[in-house]
Design an enzyme around this catalytic site. Structure first.
Site, PDB file in Angstrom:
ATOM      1  N   SER A 148       0.841  -1.197   0.000  1.00  0.00           N
ATOM      2  CA  SER A 148       0.000   0.000   0.000  1.00  0.00           C
ATOM      3  C   SER A 148       0.873   1.242   0.000  1.00  0.00           C
ATOM      4  O   SER A 148       1.875   1.308   0.712  1.00  0.00           O
ATOM      5  CB  SER A 148      -0.906   0.020   1.234  1.00  0.00           C
ATOM      6  N   TYR A 202      -1.033  -1.346  10.354  1.00  0.00           N
ATOM      7  CA  TYR A 202      -1.145  -1.663   8.932  1.00  0.00           C
ATOM      8  C   TYR A 202      -0.057  -0.963   8.138  1.00  0.00           C
ATOM      9  O   TYR A 202       0.662  -1.579   7.342  1.00  0.00           O
ATOM     10  CB  TYR A 202      -2.527  -1.254   8.433  1.00  0.00           C
TER      11      TYR A 202
END
Length: 257
Positions: free
Chosen positions: A165, A180
């Site tokens: 990401s 995350y």
């Protein structure tokens, strides 16, 4: 949120392994983790539509009949396989299953991920969630790749794609979802280290950001899942001529770290 700076990927002529032979698409075997829904399911569909045989890793394959049928309907062969990337026994059994059936593994898409807790903060660490994020997003990909490498080395060919990401890169990093973000940043670093070790082997390792995509994890506001998956499929099918290795990409464009 502004987009990260991108650079178009220059085409390189240097081959990572001059003796490697790229198998026809119809002979390539792929393993996609977290393939029961979302991006993993769409990547499986797109690979199958090109004739690739796809093993769809799922924690509960018995519940994946609908997903499996959707992939088979795209024209390629597909198998649902039990795979929780946090369990060593599952990893070993999945790779042994593929080895026993086909004796090769050409593509590994490390898609399984989670723990995007938007409201979490570094100042109030939830150690259970942090460990869960690293176990799934980093260590799961690391261990699954290590188990898959002997099958790739056997034929001098392999493509490993780590689904990451851009929220983990420096100019996009914010205060939300710290476990995350940090676990994905670690996955990006792992990608670079693994690529260096495997340089010249015929095995390419790259990370890909699918962008904000409308999935169960990303929510309903993102772009169509087919668009997010396309860049992952591109990296999974990179030719030796393109020679991208150890990079981080979105929509075939290289992202700055």
């Amino acid at each position: 949120m502004s987009a990260a700076k991108v650079h178009r990927l220059p085409v390189q002529t240097k081959r990572s392994n001059p003796t490697a032979v790229e198998p026809p698409l119809s002979q390539r075997i792929a393993l996609v983790s977290g393939a029961n829904r979302g991006i993993g399911l769409e990547v499986s569909k797109q690979l199958a539509s090109l004739g690739v045989t796809v093993f769809m890793g799922m924690r509960q394959p018995g519940k994946g009949e609908k997903a499996l049928k959707a992939v088979r309907d795209m024209g390629g062969d597909a198998y649902a396989i039990k795979l929780d990337v946090t369990r060593t026994a599952d990893i070993e059994a999945a790779v042994a299953n593929i080895d026993g059936r086909f004796g090769r593994l050409d593509i590994l898409v490390n898609n399984a991920g989670g723990y995007f807790d938007h409201d979490a903060r570094v100042s109030k660490p939830d150690l259970e969630a942090i460990r869960g994020a690293f176990d799934t997003n980093l260590l799961g990909a690391w261990c699954l790749t290590a188990a898959a490498l002997p099958l790739m080395r056997r034929h001098g060919y392999g493509r490993v794609v780590n689904v990451s990401s851009e929220c983990a890169v420096s100019n996009m990093c914010g205060e939300t979802a710290p476990a995350y973000r940090i676990s994905k940043a670690a996955l990006n670093a792992y990608t670079q280290v693994a690529a260096r070790e495997l340089e010249g082997s015929g095995i390419l390792v790259n990370a890909v950001c699918p962008g904000w995509t409308a999935t169960a994890l990303g929510g309903s506001g993102g772009r169509p899942v087919a668009e997010g998956a396309e860049g992952i499929v591109w990296a999974a099918l990179l030719s030796e001529r393109e020679a991208a290795n150890g990079g981080f990409f979105r929509d075939r464009s290289k992202l700055s770290w």
